[in-house]
Design a protein around this motif. Structure first.
Motif, PDB file in Angstrom:
ATOM      1  N   GLY A 173      70.492  -3.473  16.488  1.00  0.00           N
ATOM      2  CA  GLY A 173      71.179  -2.656  15.499  1.00  0.00           C
ATOM      3  C   GLY A 173      71.159  -3.374  14.159  1.00  0.00           C
ATOM      4  O   GLY A 173      71.620  -4.510  14.057  1.00  0.00           O
ATOM      5  N   SER A 206      77.159  -9.417  18.579  1.00  0.00           N
ATOM      6  CA  SER A 206      77.385  -8.544  17.425  1.00  0.00           C
ATOM      7  C   SER A 206      78.043  -9.360  16.320  1.00  0.00           C
ATOM      8  O   SER A 206      79.084  -9.989  16.547  1.00  0.00           O
ATOM      9  CB  SER A 206      78.283  -7.360  17.816  1.00  0.00           C
ATOM     10  N   ARG A 211      73.385  -6.952  17.268  1.00  0.00           N
ATOM     11  CA  ARG A 211      73.832  -6.021  16.220  1.00  0.00           C
ATOM     12  C   ARG A 211      74.258  -6.835  15.004  1.00  0.00           C
ATOM     13  O   ARG A 211      75.118  -7.707  15.097  1.00  0.00           O
ATOM     14  CB  ARG A 211      74.992  -5.175  16.735  1.00  0.00           C
ATOM     15  N   GLU A 249      78.547   1.552  17.591  1.00  0.00           N
ATOM     16  CA  GLU A 249      78.301   0.594  18.658  1.00  0.00           C
ATOM     17  C   GLU A 249      76.967   0.887  19.335  1.00  0.00           C
ATOM     18  O   GLU A 249      76.582   2.048  19.498  1.00  0.00           O
ATOM     19  CB  GLU A 249      79.427   0.646  19.698  1.00  0.00           C
ATOM     20  N   LEU A 250      76.283  -0.156  19.734  1.00  0.00           N
ATOM     21  CA  LEU A 250      75.033   0.036  20.471  1.00  0.00           C
ATOM     22  C   LEU A 250      75.331   0.571  21.867  1.00  0.00           C
ATOM     23  O   LEU A 250      76.278   0.118  22.520  1.00  0.00           O
ATOM     24  CB  LEU A 250      74.274  -1.286  20.577  1.00  0.00           C
TER      25      LEU A 250
END
Length: 489
Positions: A130, A82, A107, A136-137
């Motif tokens: 994402g 992320s 993400r 949040e995923l």
């Protein structure tokens, strides 16, 4: 990570990484001042067994990559990445594809359209993506069909330029865009759909105005961009698609495309800001998806009375037809259980009366502007009780007529409705401006099987909610005071 970094702190941090290099598998790095003291290269170099990296800084990605060539070989274990930076461009992201090719969950926040192009072409193993999504995923085992799990990763091939070659077919299974705000670039998203049509199971696609379209003052009269003309004629085979949530683009092309991909495999359908409710309803009736969840959000008044009437009649038509669709299904376990209406301006008592014909509903949600009256609301629940429909989850916010009237429901109506919900387990109350802590206490007393209560604290103190539940003596499993909540997820 604290912002008070100096040389000794950095040395201590890297030493700590080195000592735990074989055991540390997850790092969350957040630094809210310009000039992050550590780079992505540093983290990957010191932690060869790292599986999850959350990297949140105020610098651009290009400034925090570091010298990736120092890694010498691709990182084998990083699968969850992320990145939140001030800017994640395609040029900055592309080198990571060489050194982190086994990422499965990705993400990207504050990402440019070019970054999405890079993901489509050069991250061969990404399954959950994402793109500028604030949430949040979810965990893959919670959302993806485990029968389709990939046993072996794709090992990319390096070309003459010492970079990985473009992948002709993707493995993307879930795509999440922003929940409002700027939309996904239309032309890039078409490529994503084409490349991953065989594998996609979840699409949360905000196709609203992009920042570039806003700057260009689009939409233009008598103009249709290239992506819209391509979308008009595109045929996609998305047999695995189970969840679809979308916002249409400003030219209406994607709504038509999304309607064409609705198929029996679909279990979750949510339309936000639809341009053509009648066409969406036609799709749901004719395609007969095996829906378990149906939601409409932000369906505004059209400006012409005739068009508003068509919207109201469309919902009535859908709910009058849906019981017949359910009876024709081969799998009786897959029935419509969850319905939500959020700011659906032309949703009326007539639509409620038709909705009561669906006897499989377990979860109901209403909030925002609509044409529902207090008496129509009460009649709806009386009809559900006559059909022995047992609601186990109820989401309610203040309902107001955009043309002006008293909010629905009032206190007496709500308590009458809750008293008839003998199997109610979860109750979510949002922006009821008359709600007092005594009301919370009485609601807990009334709903005998309640185990989950969430109340927004815009008009009532959070401490009052907690103390009200405590005074009842009931053992409620889950109590939350909230600002916002997601309806079904």
């Amino acid at each position: 990570m604290s912002n008070a970094f100096h040389t000794n702190s950095i040395i201590s941090l890297t030493n700590g990484f080195w000592r735990t290099r074989y055991t540390l598998t997850k790092v969350i790095f957040e630094f809210y001042e310009h000039g992050a003291p550590i780079t992505i290269t540093d983290i990957l170099f010191y932690l060869p067994n790292l599986k999850t990296l959350r990297f949140n800084v105020t610098d651009s990605l290009a400034d925090v990559l570091g010298e990736l060539e120092a890694l010498q070989k691709p990182h084998r274990f990083l699968t969850d990445l992320s990145l939140r930076t001030s800017s994640t461009s395609g040029d900055a992201l592309k080198p990571l594809t060489k050194w982190c090719p086994y990422v499965q969950r990705l993400r990207l926040l504050e990402a440019t359209p070019s970054a999405l192009d890079v993901v489509i072409d050069y991250f061969p193993n990404v399954e959950i993506l994402g793109y500028d999504n604030s949430l949040e995923l979810p965990a893959s085992h919670d959302i993806l069909n485990q029968d389709y799990n990939n046993k072996e990763p794709i090992i990319p091939v390096i070309n003459m330029d010492n970079m990985y070659t473009k992948q002709h077919q993707g493995r993307l299974r879930a795509f999440y865009s922003s929940n409002g705000g700027w939309g996904v670039p239309g032309d890039t998203f078409l490529r994503l759909l084409q490349k991953n049509q065989k594998t996609l199971e979840i699409l949360h696609a905000n196709m609203g105005s992009t920042e570039q379209q806003k700057d260009d003052d689009e939409p233009f009269d008598n103009f249709r961009p290239g992506y819209a003309m391509k979308a008009d004629n595109m045929v996609l085979n998305m047999d695995r698609l189970k969840r679809l949530k979308y916002w249409p683009d400003i030219y209406g092309a994607y709504e038509q495309l999304f309607c064409r991909i609705v198929a029996p495999s679909l279990t979750y359908f949510e339309s936000v800001e639809t341009f053509d409710l009648s066409a969406v309803v036609d799709t749901l009736i004719n395609s007969q998806p095996h829906l378990e969840t149906l939601a409409f959000s932000s369906v505004y008044m059209r400006g012409l009375d005739e068009e508003d009437i068509v919207d109201t009649q469309s919902w009535v038509r859908l709910f009058n037809e849906y019981p017949n669709i359910s009876l024709s299904r081969p799998d009786p376990a897959r029935t419509l259980r969850n319905v939500m209406f959020d700011h659906c301006h032309n949703f009326s008592d007539d639509a409620l009366n038709a909705l009561a014909n669906i006897k499989t509903i377990k979860c109901l949600g209403f909030k925002g502007y609509s044409r529902i009256t207090c008496q129509g609301f009460k009649n709806f629940f009386i009809k559900l009780n006559k059909h022995n429909v047992q609601i186990t989850k109820f989401i309610l916010g203040t309902i107001e007529d955009p043309r002006g009237s008293d909010p629905v429901p009032d206190r007496d109506a709500l308590f009458g409705i809750i008293s008839g919900m003998k199997e109610l387990e979860e109750l979510y109350l949002y922006d009821l401006n008359w709600l007092l802590h005594e009301d919370v206490e009485e609601l807990v007393y009334t709903a005998k099987k309640l185990n989950t209560l969430a109340v927004s604290c815009r008009y009532i103190a959070c401490t009052s909610v907690i103390s009200s539940v405590y005074r009842t003596g009931r053992k409620i499993k889950y109590v939350e005071t909230i600002d916002e909540f997601d309806i079904f997820d």
